[in-house]
Design a protein around this motif. Structure first.
Motif, PDB file in Angstrom:
ATOM      1  N   GLY A 227      23.465 -16.733  20.560  1.00  0.00           N
ATOM      2  CA  GLY A 227      23.640 -16.107  21.864  1.00  0.00           C
ATOM      3  C   GLY A 227      24.928 -15.338  22.045  1.00  0.00           C
ATOM      4  O   GLY A 227      25.180 -14.788  23.117  1.00  0.00           O
ATOM      5  N   ARG A 228      25.744 -15.253  21.009  1.00  0.00           N
ATOM      6  CA  ARG A 228      27.031 -14.570  21.148  1.00  0.00           C
ATOM      7  C   ARG A 228      27.031 -13.159  20.552  1.00  0.00           C
ATOM      8  O   ARG A 228      28.034 -12.462  20.616  1.00  0.00           O
ATOM      9  CB  ARG A 228      28.136 -15.394  20.468  1.00  0.00           C
ATOM     10  CG  ARG A 228      28.422 -16.724  21.152  1.00  0.00           C
ATOM     11  CD  ARG A 228      29.483 -17.500  20.417  1.00  0.00           C
ATOM     12  NE  ARG A 228      29.027 -17.904  19.085  1.00  0.00           N
ATOM     13  CZ  ARG A 228      29.786 -18.568  18.212  1.00  0.00           C
ATOM     14  NH1 ARG A 228      31.036 -18.868  18.516  1.00  0.00           N
ATOM     15  NH2 ARG A 228      29.301 -18.914  17.040  1.00  0.00           N
ATOM     16  N   LEU A 229      25.902 -12.754  20.008  1.00  0.00           N
ATOM     17  CA  LEU A 229      25.822 -11.454  19.356  1.00  0.00           C
ATOM     18  C   LEU A 229      24.722 -10.625  20.000  1.00  0.00           C
ATOM     19  O   LEU A 229      23.585 -11.077  20.137  1.00  0.00           O
ATOM     20  CB  LEU A 229      25.517 -11.643  17.861  1.00  0.00           C
ATOM     21  CG  LEU A 229      25.472 -10.387  16.988  1.00  0.00           C
ATOM     22  CD1 LEU A 229      26.856  -9.753  16.903  1.00  0.00           C
ATOM     23  CD2 LEU A 229      24.969 -10.739  15.594  1.00  0.00           C
ATOM     24  N   THR A 230      25.056  -9.405  20.420  1.00  0.00           N
ATOM     25  CA  THR A 230      24.051  -8.495  20.979  1.00  0.00           C
ATOM     26  C   THR A 230      23.424  -7.677  19.854  1.00  0.00           C
ATOM     27  O   THR A 230      23.964  -7.594  18.743  1.00  0.00           O
ATOM     28  CB  THR A 230      24.686  -7.528  21.993  1.00  0.00           C
ATOM     29  OG1 THR A 230      25.602  -6.663  21.300  1.00  0.00           O
ATOM     30  CG2 THR A 230      25.422  -8.291  23.082  1.00  0.00           C
ATOM     31  N   LEU A 231      22.302  -7.049  20.148  1.00  0.00           N
ATOM     32  CA  LEU A 231      21.672  -6.176  19.156  1.00  0.00           C
ATOM     33  C   LEU A 231      22.583  -5.005  18.798  1.00  0.00           C
ATOM     34  O   LEU A 231      22.613  -4.546  17.662  1.00  0.00           O
ATOM     35  CB  LEU A 231      20.338  -5.678  19.687  1.00  0.00           C
ATOM     36  CG  LEU A 231      19.224  -6.727  19.779  1.00  0.00           C
ATOM     37  CD1 LEU A 231      17.986  -6.120  20.409  1.00  0.00           C
ATOM     38  CD2 LEU A 231      18.909  -7.306  18.421  1.00  0.00           C
ATOM     39  N   ALA A 232      23.330  -4.516  19.783  1.00  0.00           N
ATOM     40  CA  ALA A 232      24.262  -3.419  19.519  1.00  0.00           C
ATOM     41  C   ALA A 232      25.358  -3.863  18.560  1.00  0.00           C
ATOM     42  O   ALA A 232      25.822  -3.083  17.709  1.00  0.00           O
ATOM     43  CB  ALA A 232      24.877  -2.924  20.824  1.00  0.00           C
ATOM     44  N   GLY A 233      25.793  -5.109  18.673  1.00  0.00           N
ATOM     45  CA  GLY A 233      26.809  -5.621  17.774  1.00  0.00           C
ATOM     46  C   GLY A 233      26.274  -5.925  16.395  1.00  0.00           C
ATOM     47  O   GLY A 233      27.026  -5.982  15.417  1.00  0.00           O
ATOM     48  N   LEU A 234      24.976  -6.126  16.285  1.00  0.00           N
ATOM     49  CA  LEU A 234      24.339  -6.431  15.015  1.00  0.00           C
ATOM     50  C   LEU A 234      24.078  -5.178  14.187  1.00  0.00           C
ATOM     51  O   LEU A 234      24.265  -5.168  12.970  1.00  0.00           O
ATOM     52  CB  LEU A 234      23.019  -7.152  15.282  1.00  0.00           C
ATOM     53  CG  LEU A 234      22.151  -7.499  14.082  1.00  0.00           C
ATOM     54  CD1 LEU A 234      22.814  -8.579  13.231  1.00  0.00           C
ATOM     55  CD2 LEU A 234      20.772  -7.980  14.548  1.00  0.00           C
ATOM     56  N   LEU A 235      23.645  -4.118  14.846  1.00  0.00           N
ATOM     57  CA  LEU A 235      23.235  -2.897  14.149  1.00  0.00           C
ATOM     58  C   LEU A 235      24.451  -2.119  13.659  1.00  0.00           C
ATOM     59  O   LEU A 235      25.317  -1.740  14.439  1.00  0.00           O
ATOM     60  CB  LEU A 235      22.404  -2.024  15.083  1.00  0.00           C
ATOM     61  CG  LEU A 235      21.826  -0.735  14.493  1.00  0.00           C
ATOM     62  CD1 LEU A 235      20.769  -1.048  13.444  1.00  0.00           C
ATOM     63  CD2 LEU A 235      21.227   0.134  15.601  1.00  0.00           C
ATOM     64  N   GLN A 236      24.516  -1.868  12.351  1.00  0.00           N
ATOM     65  CA  GLN A 236      25.591  -1.080  11.757  1.00  0.00           C
ATOM     66  C   GLN A 236      25.166   0.386  11.704  1.00  0.00           C
ATOM     67  O   GLN A 236      24.207   0.722  11.024  1.00  0.00           O
ATOM     68  CB  GLN A 236      25.912  -1.573  10.349  1.00  0.00           C
ATOM     69  CG  GLN A 236      26.454  -2.989  10.297  1.00  0.00           C
ATOM     70  CD  GLN A 236      26.737  -3.435   8.866  1.00  0.00           C
ATOM     71  OE1 GLN A 236      25.897  -3.292   7.983  1.00  0.00           O
ATOM     72  NE2 GLN A 236      27.925  -3.973   8.645  1.00  0.00           N
ATOM     73  N   PRO A 237      25.861   1.272  12.423  1.00  0.00           N
ATOM     74  CA  PRO A 237      25.483   2.688  12.403  1.00  0.00           C
ATOM     75  C   PRO A 237      25.621   3.292  11.010  1.00  0.00           C
ATOM     76  O   PRO A 237      26.568   2.996  10.279  1.00  0.00           O
ATOM     77  CB  PRO A 237      26.468   3.333  13.386  1.00  0.00           C
ATOM     78  CG  PRO A 237      26.991   2.209  14.215  1.00  0.00           C
ATOM     79  CD  PRO A 237      27.006   1.016  13.319  1.00  0.00           C
ATOM     80  N   VAL A 238      24.670   4.149  10.654  1.00  0.00           N
ATOM     81  CA  VAL A 238      24.690   4.869   9.388  1.00  0.00           C
ATOM     82  C   VAL A 238      24.352   6.325   9.688  1.00  0.00           C
ATOM     83  O   VAL A 238      23.287   6.594  10.255  1.00  0.00           O
ATOM     84  CB  VAL A 238      23.671   4.303   8.383  1.00  0.00           C
ATOM     85  CG1 VAL A 238      23.663   5.136   7.101  1.00  0.00           C
ATOM     86  CG2 VAL A 238      23.978   2.840   8.069  1.00  0.00           C
ATOM     87  N   PRO A 239      25.222   7.275   9.356  1.00  0.00           N
ATOM     88  CA  PRO A 239      24.912   8.686   9.613  1.00  0.00           C
ATOM     89  C   PRO A 239      23.582   9.089   8.991  1.00  0.00           C
ATOM     90  O   PRO A 239      23.318   8.825   7.822  1.00  0.00           O
ATOM     91  CB  PRO A 239      26.085   9.420   8.939  1.00  0.00           C
ATOM     92  CG  PRO A 239      27.208   8.434   8.955  1.00  0.00           C
ATOM     93  CD  PRO A 239      26.562   7.101   8.755  1.00  0.00           C
TER      94      PRO A 239
END
Length: 266
Positions: free
Chosen positions: A81-93
């Motif tokens: 419960g401490r991690l959001t989906l936005a925090g999980l997803l690593q952006p890749v160009p």
């Protein structure tokens, strides 16, 4: 990008109108195996598909070095419960991004119903943002495929046109066949030309036909052909009774029913 303020239910309501993504288990071989996997992802993304990499490989087989990314938090950490989906997803160009999922793939058969449902729900939200979901698996795990790989309706082997690429491709195919993973599609990369790529595939196909007996389907070359189009054809499914819309349901059922003796080893 997924908005970290968006709860999962709201995301589902907003995104359900979109078509489900293509889900493909991805293996790559050769000296540049991780770069070959990334090259395939970018080629699919280049045809106007948003590509999500669900990376269950570990160590040198993970895509972190090829993508110049840190290891990052694992999908399994969504459960505390401490991690959001936005925090999980690593952006890749050029891609939707990468989600590390090695721990989640290992733990899924061991989770209770509530935690498993939470994990599958997180995957559902991520999938609705994608046109293709590539489940990247390391070749060392081919003899013991994860629930993610087993549930994927398509399996793609990106084989480097080299001696090591051929040897590793044969081993992956043999191990997947022994694990009951079904048919595979093959795309060749780093060939000198079209004739070289076709010779490579013909040789591999003949070896597999003689010694393994599973069908291989030619999708062409990563650098020259529209792999996304080939993967989008109904006949490209390894599990024709389970289209993409049923992927997460099948994943849940497989995780619940997998016998203790078949729990994937790390």
């Amino acid at each position: 990008m997924i908005d970290g303020r968006e709860d999962q239910a709201a995301g589902l309501r907003r995104l359900f109108r979109n078509a489900p993504p293509g889900v493909v288990a991805l293996y790559a071989t050769g000296r540049y195996r991780t770069h070959n996997a990334v090259r395939a992802a970018h080629r699919i993304a280049g045809h106007a598909h948003r590509v999500l990499l669900l990376d269950e490989a570990t160590g040198d087989e993970a895509l972190t070095a090829a993508l110049e990314l840190p290891a990052g938090p694992d999908l399994l950490q969504m459960l505390d419960g401490r991690l959001t989906l936005a925090g999980l997803l690593q952006p890749v160009p050029g891609l939707l991004g990468r989600v590390p999922a090695a721990a989640a793939a290992l733990a899924l058969p061991l989770l209770d119903d509530a935690r498993r449902a939470c994990l599958v729900e997180a995957l559902r939200v991520l999938h609705r943002h994608a046109g293709f979901v590539l489940i990247h698996a390391g070749q060392s795990s081919a003899s013991d495929p994860s629930p993610f790989v087993h549930a994927a309706p398509r399996r793609l082997l990106v084989a480097e046109a080299s001696a090591s690429g051929a040897t590793e491709a044969y081993q992956v195919i043999k191990q997947l066949a022994a694990a009951g993973a079904g048919s595979l599609h093959v795309a060749v990369c780093r060939a000198r030309n079209r004739a070289d790529a076709e010779r490579f595939f013909t040789s591999l196909q003949g070896l597999v036909r003689r010694h393994v007996g599973v069908p291989l389907a030619w999708l062409g070359e990563i650098e020259r052909d529209d792999i996304a189009e080939g993967l989008s054809q109904p006949q490209s499914m390894s599990s024709p009774r389970e289209p993409e819309a049923a992927f997460l349901r099948r994943l849940s059922v497989m995780a619940r029913s997998r016998p203790a003796g078949q729990v994937r080893r790390e």
